[in-house]
Design a protein around this motif. Structure first.
Motif, short mmCIF file in Angstrom:
data_model
loop_
_atom_site.label_atom_id
_atom_site.label_comp_id
_atom_site.label_asym_id
_atom_site.label_seq_id
_atom_site.Cartn_x
_atom_site.Cartn_y
_atom_site.Cartn_z
N UNK A 1 -1.01 -2.10 4.01
CA UNK A 1 -1.55 -0.80 4.43
C UNK A 1 -3.08 -0.76 4.32
N UNK A 2 -3.58 -1.41 3.26
CA UNK A 2 -5.04 -1.38 3.03
C UNK A 2 -5.77 -2.47 3.81
N UNK A 3 -5.00 -3.40 4.38
CA UNK A 3 -5.61 -4.47 5.16
C UNK A 3 -6.31 -5.52 4.30
N UNK A 4 -5.78 -5.74 3.10
CA UNK A 4 -6.32 -6.79 2.23
C UNK A 4 -5.17 -7.68 1.75
N UNK A 5 -5.49 -8.71 0.98
CA UNK A 5 -4.45 -9.61 0.49
C UNK A 5 -3.76 -9.02 -0.74
N UNK A 6 -2.54 -9.50 -1.01
CA UNK A 6 -1.81 -9.04 -2.20
C UNK A 6 -2.58 -9.40 -3.46
N UNK A 7 -3.24 -10.56 -3.41
CA UNK A 7 -4.02 -11.01 -4.57
C UNK A 7 -5.15 -10.03 -4.89
N UNK A 8 -5.72 -9.43 -3.84
CA UNK A 8 -6.81 -8.46 -4.04
C UNK A 8 -6.28 -7.23 -4.77
N UNK A 9 -5.11 -6.75 -4.35
CA UNK A 9 -4.50 -5.58 -5.00
C UNK A 9 -4.19 -5.90 -6.46
N UNK A 10 -3.64 -7.08 -6.70
CA UNK A 10 -3.31 -7.49 -8.07
C UNK A 10 -4.56 -7.53 -8.94
N UNK A 11 -5.64 -8.10 -8.40
CA UNK A 11 -6.89 -8.21 -9.17
C UNK A 11 -7.48 -6.83 -9.46
N UNK A 12 -7.35 -5.90 -8.50
CA UNK A 12 -7.86 -4.54 -8.72
C UNK A 12 -7.01 -3.85 -9.80
N UNK A 13 -5.70 -3.98 -9.68
CA UNK A 13 -4.80 -3.33 -10.65
C UNK A 13 -5.03 -3.81 -12.08
N UNK A 14 -5.27 -5.10 -12.21
CA UNK A 14 -5.47 -5.65 -13.57
C UNK A 14 -6.90 -5.44 -14.07
N UNK A 15 -7.73 -4.82 -13.23
CA UNK A 15 -9.10 -4.51 -13.65
C UNK A 15 -10.04 -5.70 -13.61
N UNK A 16 -9.59 -6.79 -12.98
CA UNK A 16 -10.44 -7.98 -12.93
C UNK A 16 -11.46 -7.90 -11.79
N UNK A 17 -11.15 -7.05 -10.83
CA UNK A 17 -12.03 -6.96 -9.66
C UNK A 17 -12.21 -5.49 -9.26
N UNK A 18 -13.47 -5.11 -9.07
CA UNK A 18 -13.76 -3.74 -8.62
C UNK A 18 -13.92 -3.74 -7.10
N UNK A 19 -13.16 -2.89 -6.40
CA UNK A 19 -13.25 -2.93 -4.93
C UNK A 19 -14.58 -2.39 -4.42
N UNK A 20 -14.90 -2.75 -3.18
CA UNK A 20 -16.11 -2.21 -2.56
C UNK A 20 -15.87 -0.73 -2.23
N UNK A 21 -16.94 -0.03 -1.91
CA UNK A 21 -16.81 1.40 -1.59
C UNK A 21 -15.90 1.62 -0.37
N UNK A 22 -16.05 0.85 0.73
CA UNK A 22 -15.15 1.06 1.87
C UNK A 22 -13.67 0.87 1.50
N UNK A 23 -13.38 -0.14 0.66
CA UNK A 23 -11.99 -0.36 0.27
C UNK A 23 -11.50 0.77 -0.65
N UNK A 24 -12.38 1.23 -1.53
CA UNK A 24 -12.01 2.35 -2.41
C UNK A 24 -11.70 3.60 -1.58
N UNK A 25 -12.50 3.86 -0.55
CA UNK A 25 -12.24 5.01 0.33
C UNK A 25 -10.91 4.83 1.07
N UNK A 26 -10.65 3.60 1.49
CA UNK A 26 -9.40 3.33 2.21
C UNK A 26 -8.20 3.60 1.30
N UNK A 27 -8.31 3.16 0.04
CA UNK A 27 -7.23 3.39 -0.93
C UNK A 27 -7.06 4.88 -1.21
#
Lengths: 69, 196
Positions: A22-48
């Motif tokens: 739905x967000x147009x990113x990889x599953x690994x990106x979602x996992x990294x965001x959820x675990x707090x290892x990666x902070x999304x960019x502003x456009x991705x944060x808006x999309x979420x």
């Protein structure tokens, strides 16, 4: 930065892969965001925030310990 | 990569090799070795056949198969594989030509053989990166940040050891690119591990 992505996703019974699609990113990106290892960019944060129909500050908020700020 | 881009790519590579071939033949018509430059066209054949034979499937989005989850059209993956093969084949060809007793102009032309393949790989890599999301680009950047200094360190230490007589003489120019390939794989693994 902390986030409620995992909780919000569980409430909607979405898998990581489904949210990634739905967000147009990889599953690994979602996992990294959820675990707090990666902070999304502003456009991705808006999309979420649009996907969850919530303001950004209700999904992402600063870490109290100041980590990644 | 759209239809026009695909044919532009094929024609550019063919033209580059055609010009190199002409230069080689004109510089030394007596050399029978020029036939070997035709070998460079061998990797182009599967590119053309596959892209035509695949038809609509060429636009099908597929994963990279390396576990990093980059989804790109099948045609991009094929281009990536085939141009890499083209580059490697021409690198070895140029290496073999360099050992022959050839005229200076012929030597210049043969040393330029890997260039079109290299440019093709770089262009396809750029197209491939466009299909990465921001997280995958971060991983790639970190992997490069690890691999590049690691390859340099290996080469410099190798060079120093060579000068010190600890290891036997090797051609350091030909050591750099394999080390970049060898270091990018563990570097990728390290970058992924950090975000697991």
């Amino acid at each position: 930065m902390k986030n409620r992505l995992r909780v919000l996703r569980a409430e909607r019974e979405w898998s990581q892969a489904e949210l990634a699609d739905r967000a147009g990113v990889s599953r690994q990106a979602i996992n990294a965001i959820e675990t707090g290892k990666y902070d999304p960019s502003l456009p991705l944060a808006f999309k979420l925030s649009r996907l969850f129909e919530l303001p950004i500050e209700e999904i992402f908020f600063p870490d109290e310990n100041g980590k990644n700020e | 990569m759209d239809h026009t881009m695909k044919w532009f790519g094929i024609l550019s590579i063919a033209l580059a090799y055609g010009l190199l071939g002409c230069l080689m033949i004109l510089s030394d018509p007596g050399q029978s070795i020029w036939i070997w430059f035709l070998v460079a066209f061998i990797p182009l054949t599967p590119i053309t056949i596959w892209l035509i034979a695949l038809g609509e499937k060429r636009n099908q989005m597929v994963g990279s198969g390396c576990g990093c989850g980059v989804k790109a059209p099948l045609s991009i993956h094929l281009w990536l594989h085939q141009t890499t093969i083209l580059w490697i084949v021409t690198m070895f060809m140029a290496d073999q030509f360099a050992k022959q007793d050839l005229s200076p102009a012929f030597r210049f032309a043969t040393s330029m053989l890997p260039l079109p393949g290299f440019v093709a790989v770089a262009l396809v890599e750029l197209a491939y990166v466009k299909y990465m999301d921001e997280f995958q680009r971060r991983i790639l950047l970190e992997a490069l940040a690890i691999a590049f200094p690691a390859a340099l360190a290996v080469c410099f230490i190798g060079g120093n050891m060579q000068e010190a007589g600890v290891i036997s003489a090797v051609n350091i120019n030909k050591m750099i690119w394999p080390w970049m390939v060898f270091t990018i794989i563990p570097a990728y693994a390290i970058a992924w591990w950090r975000y697991r």
